[in-house]
Motif scaffolding. Structure first.
Motif, PDB file in Angstrom:
ATOM      1  N   GLU A 429       0.690  -1.199   0.059  1.00 33.97           N
ATOM      2  CA  GLU A 429      -0.033  -0.085  -0.029  1.00 33.97           C
ATOM      3  C   GLU A 429       0.976   1.127   0.162  1.00 33.97           C
ATOM      4  O   GLU A 429       0.486   2.328  -0.696  1.00 33.97           O
ATOM      5  CB  GLU A 429      -0.961  -0.056   1.042  1.00 33.97           C
ATOM      6  CG  GLU A 429      -1.919  -1.037   1.269  1.00 33.97           C
ATOM      7  CD  GLU A 429      -3.068  -0.973   0.149  1.00 33.97           C
ATOM      8  OE1 GLU A 429      -3.321   0.348  -0.169  1.00 33.97           O
ATOM      9  OE2 GLU A 429      -3.454  -1.911  -0.431  1.00 33.97           O
ATOM     10  N   GLU A 430       1.956   1.340   0.773  1.00 37.00           N
ATOM     11  CA  GLU A 430       2.755   2.362   0.785  1.00 37.00           C
ATOM     12  C   GLU A 430       3.414   2.896  -0.520  1.00 37.00           C
ATOM     13  O   GLU A 430       3.581   4.008  -0.758  1.00 37.00           O
ATOM     14  CB  GLU A 430       3.847   2.203   1.767  1.00 37.00           C
ATOM     15  CG  GLU A 430       5.280   1.438   1.518  1.00 37.00           C
ATOM     16  CD  GLU A 430       6.469   1.446   2.377  1.00 37.00           C
ATOM     17  OE1 GLU A 430       6.260   1.242   3.457  1.00 37.00           O
ATOM     18  OE2 GLU A 430       7.487   2.006   1.700  1.00 37.00           O
ATOM     19  N   LYS A 432       1.740   3.441  -2.932  1.00 38.07           N
ATOM     20  CA  LYS A 432       0.839   4.244  -3.535  1.00 38.07           C
ATOM     21  C   LYS A 432       0.711   5.984  -3.153  1.00 38.07           C
ATOM     22  O   LYS A 432       0.354   6.681  -3.649  1.00 38.07           O
ATOM     23  CB  LYS A 432      -0.705   3.743  -3.261  1.00 38.07           C
ATOM     24  CG  LYS A 432      -0.974   2.616  -3.761  1.00 38.07           C
ATOM     25  CD  LYS A 432      -2.554   2.557  -3.783  1.00 38.07           C
ATOM     26  CE  LYS A 432      -2.968   0.807  -3.846  1.00 38.07           C
ATOM     27  NZ  LYS A 432      -4.419   0.593  -3.316  1.00 38.07           N
ATOM     28  N   THR A 433       1.625   6.019  -2.072  1.00 34.81           N
ATOM     29  CA  THR A 433       1.468   7.300  -1.111  1.00 34.81           C
ATOM     30  C   THR A 433       3.009   8.063  -1.645  1.00 34.81           C
ATOM     31  O   THR A 433       2.984   9.310  -1.288  1.00 34.81           O
ATOM     32  CB  THR A 433       1.694   7.094   0.191  1.00 34.81           C
ATOM     33  OG1 THR A 433       2.858   6.274   0.647  1.00 34.81           O
ATOM     34  CG2 THR A 433       0.546   6.254   0.758  1.00 34.81           C
ATOM     35  N   TYR A 434       3.777   7.506  -2.392  1.00 31.10           N
ATOM     36  CA  TYR A 434       4.967   8.221  -2.524  1.00 31.10           C
ATOM     37  C   TYR A 434       4.818   9.332  -3.564  1.00 31.10           C
ATOM     38  O   TYR A 434       3.645   9.481  -4.362  1.00 31.10           O
ATOM     39  CB  TYR A 434       6.211   7.314  -3.594  1.00 31.10           C
ATOM     40  CG  TYR A 434       6.454   6.106  -2.486  1.00 31.10           C
ATOM     41  CD1 TYR A 434       6.229   6.157  -1.176  1.00 31.10           C
ATOM     42  CD2 TYR A 434       7.312   5.272  -3.140  1.00 31.10           C
ATOM     43  CE1 TYR A 434       6.617   4.919  -0.438  1.00 31.10           C
ATOM     44  CE2 TYR A 434       7.444   3.934  -2.413  1.00 31.10           C
ATOM     45  CZ  TYR A 434       7.336   3.882  -0.975  1.00 31.10           C
ATOM     46  OH  TYR A 434       7.838   2.951  -0.401  1.00 31.10           O
ATOM     47  N   ASP A 435       5.781  10.325  -3.484  1.00 29.21           N
ATOM     48  CA  ASP A 435       5.630  11.545  -4.195  1.00 29.21           C
ATOM     49  C   ASP A 435       6.539  11.314  -5.387  1.00 29.21           C
ATOM     50  O   ASP A 435       7.714  11.312  -5.772  1.00 29.21           O
ATOM     51  CB  ASP A 435       6.337  12.604  -3.608  1.00 29.21           C
ATOM     52  CG  ASP A 435       6.373  13.868  -4.470  1.00 29.21           C
ATOM     53  OD1 ASP A 435       6.015  13.897  -5.477  1.00 29.21           O
ATOM     54  OD2 ASP A 435       6.764  14.905  -3.865  1.00 29.21           O
TER      55      ASP A 435
END
Ligand code: NAD
Ligand code: UPG
Length: 485
Positions: A429-430, A432-435
């Motif tokens: 899931e993490e 999906k959260t990157y810049d």
């Protein structure tokens, strides 16, 4: 209730359970039994001292959401971890065999049949150390009729003993999935228990049913013949793996036509007869079970001279290998047919999210293909240790190649810096959260993005500036114009 492990009365009450094998199944399963049944003393034993030491420490040997909490609540009270296998066998009413059954790599059936040497060695230990009546439970995944072999070894000991030895062998395959093990154990779709039809066999089945009935609704505990239970485990995994290979085969059609595999999976899965689970196209299934168990089923069919059936199930493996290779080939071809010397950021090494397990991970196979093309891999995974990644890759390639071509990062942004491409291999899931705009700016250009897990939408990634390749979604020119036969 009456004590039965010694055969008195109509009902057998299990008070002391031993589990041989403190792995991904033995550890969580026994932790759950101890948690749900405080009246039962559960001892988990293993010949691997390092693993047992870790179970007795603050840093458990496996990463599984919710596991630590349960272990900490029960350990030292009614849950124990030990290397003293003989004593644990002597003191138990019921013994789970929960050891590994990997694909055999030598001799007859190499590369196909499960290696049963660990199961057999446990049966021999039980035969050597047991005193009095024991219920022996196959928890490991085994081929049909393995219980018969275990019983032969135990009955031989029984014949030669003068200390009231009796054995019943049950099949109780485990269906937990890694990453959701504690949830699956707390609320299983079903518990399957196979046993002999005899009075003693049914008494043993009832004893194990009672263990689970502490928390599992009775209508979810299925009792069958031993052989049906053994076969059901292989078939369940074969059906699940088959769904993934089916949708992965469709992903190739989508890439070639302009259809989108996510849309197709949704449309198909809406049919209640088909259902929507296990229709996520991917870079191929991994994990310690699917390939091994489908191969075991194929080997069984071949042994029974059911060649057409063997071919049918073998297709599941063929497509899975092809999907991994296809994805790796696409990376090379999209990067102008050469990746030699190019830095490629690999995001995800575990075989699926929420686990640190890398056994048979598709990431290993894709990395291997890229290393053969001399790519420089910058690997990041939130739960897999560097040591573990290196071990897996050394086994598939060589220490020299790994030292030369692989760097492991603890920061995804550092992994992506100066890379020619980002490759998503695990569905964390993490990720999906990157810049990704920040990553893009620090990469070599043109920068490419390969999504092997359907985590991203093409248009979002292309809007940043990346060249995008996703499993099961056609390149933009096909999506816009459509495919002309
Ligand atoms: N991993 C899963 O998610 C899963 C799920 C369902 C079923 N299964 C099946 O359960 C079985 C166990 O799988 P696992 O993933 O827990 O394996 P694992 O490799 O994590 O653990 C097996 C353990 O057994 C120990 N062992 C082997 N022989 C021994 C012996 N003679 N005495 C003492 N210890 C011994 C090993 O040291 C090891 O720690 C396999 O048959 C597997 O197919 C696994
Ligand atoms: O739609 C899907 C679902 C899964 N996967 C992949 O398939 C593999 C296996 O996933 P999963 O089944 O969730 O994990 P396991 O822990 O291997 O569990 C399987 O294998 C266990 C061992 O036998 C069984 O007990 C479980 O019921 C069975 O789900 C992983 O690589 C997943 O990423 C996909 O590619 N697409």
């Amino acid at each position: 209730m009456t004590e039965i492990a010694n055969g008195n009365g109509d009902q057998t009450v299990v008070r002391r359970i031993t589990c041989v094998g403190a792995g991904y199944v033995g550890g969580p399963t026994c932790a759950m039994i101890a948690y749900k049944s405080p009246q039962i003393t559960v001892t988990v034993v293993d010949m691997n001292k390092e693993r047992i030491d870790a179970w007795n420490s603050d840093s458990l040997p496996i990463f599984e959401p919710g596991l630590e909490d349960v272990v900490m609540k029960c350990r030292g009270t009614n849950l124990f971890f030990s290397t003293d296998v003989p004593e644990a066998i002597r003191s138990a009413d019921l013994i789970f065999i929960s050891v590994n059954t990997p694909t055999k790599m030598y001799g007859k059936g190499a590369g196909m049949a499960p290696d049963l040497k660990y199961v057999e060695s446990v049966a021999r230990s039980i035969a050597e150390h047991a005193q009095g009546p024991k219920i022996v439970v196959e928890k490991s995944t085994v081929p049909v009729k393995a219980a018969e072999s275990i019983l032969s070894i135990l009955e031989d000991a029984q014949r030669r003993s003068n200390n009231n030895l009796t054995f019943q062998v049950l099949s109780n395959p485990e269906f937990l999935a890694e990453g959701t093990a504690m949830r699956d154990l707390a609320s299983p779709d079903r518990v399957l228990i196979g046993g002999e039809d005899s009075e003693e066999g049914q008494r043993a089945v009832a004893a194990l049913v009672n263990v689970y009935a502490s928390w599992v609704p009775r209508d979810r505990i299925l009792t069958t013949k031993t052989w049906s239970s053994e076969l059901s485990k292989l078939v369940a995994n074969a059906f699940l793996a088959q769904r993934i290979s089916s949708i992965n085969s469709v992903s190739a059609i989508c890439e070639a036509t302009g259809a989108d595999v996510r849309e197709v999976a949704k449309a198909v899965g809406c049919d209640e007869r088909i259902g929507s689970n296990f229709l996520n196209a991917s870079v191929g299934f991994g994990g310690s079970c699917f390939q091994k168990d489908v191969l075991s089923l194929v080997y069984l069919c071949e042994s029974l001279h059911l060649d057409k059936v063997a071919d049918y199930w073998n297709g599941v493996i063929t497509i899975n290998n092809w999907q991994r290779r296809r994805f790796a080939d696409a990376i090379v071809s999209e990067l102008f047919n050469t990746v030699a010397g190019k830095k490629i950021a690999i995001f995800g090494f575990a075989f699926k999210k929420s686990t640190g397990d890398t056994r048979e991970s598709s990431a290993i196979h894709v990395s291997k293909h890229l290393m053969e093309e001399e790519a420089r891999l910058a690997v990041y995974d939130p739960a897999v240790t560097e040591k573990q990644m290196r071990q897996e890759l050394v086994m598939e390639t060589s220490e020299k190649s790994v030292n030369k071509l692989v760097t492991v990062f603890s920061d995804p942004y550092e992994a992506a810096k100066d890379a020619h491409a980002i490759v998503i291999l695990t569905e964390w899931e993490e990720f999906k959260t990157y810049d990704y705009a920040r990553m893009y700016n620090a990469m070599s250009h043109p920068a490419a993005f390969f999504d092997g897990r359907l985590l991203f939408k093409r248009k979002d990634i292309e809007a940043i500036g990346f060249h995008f390749f996703g499993i099961g979604s056609a390149p933009s020119h096909l999506s816009e114009v459509g495919y002309i036969l």
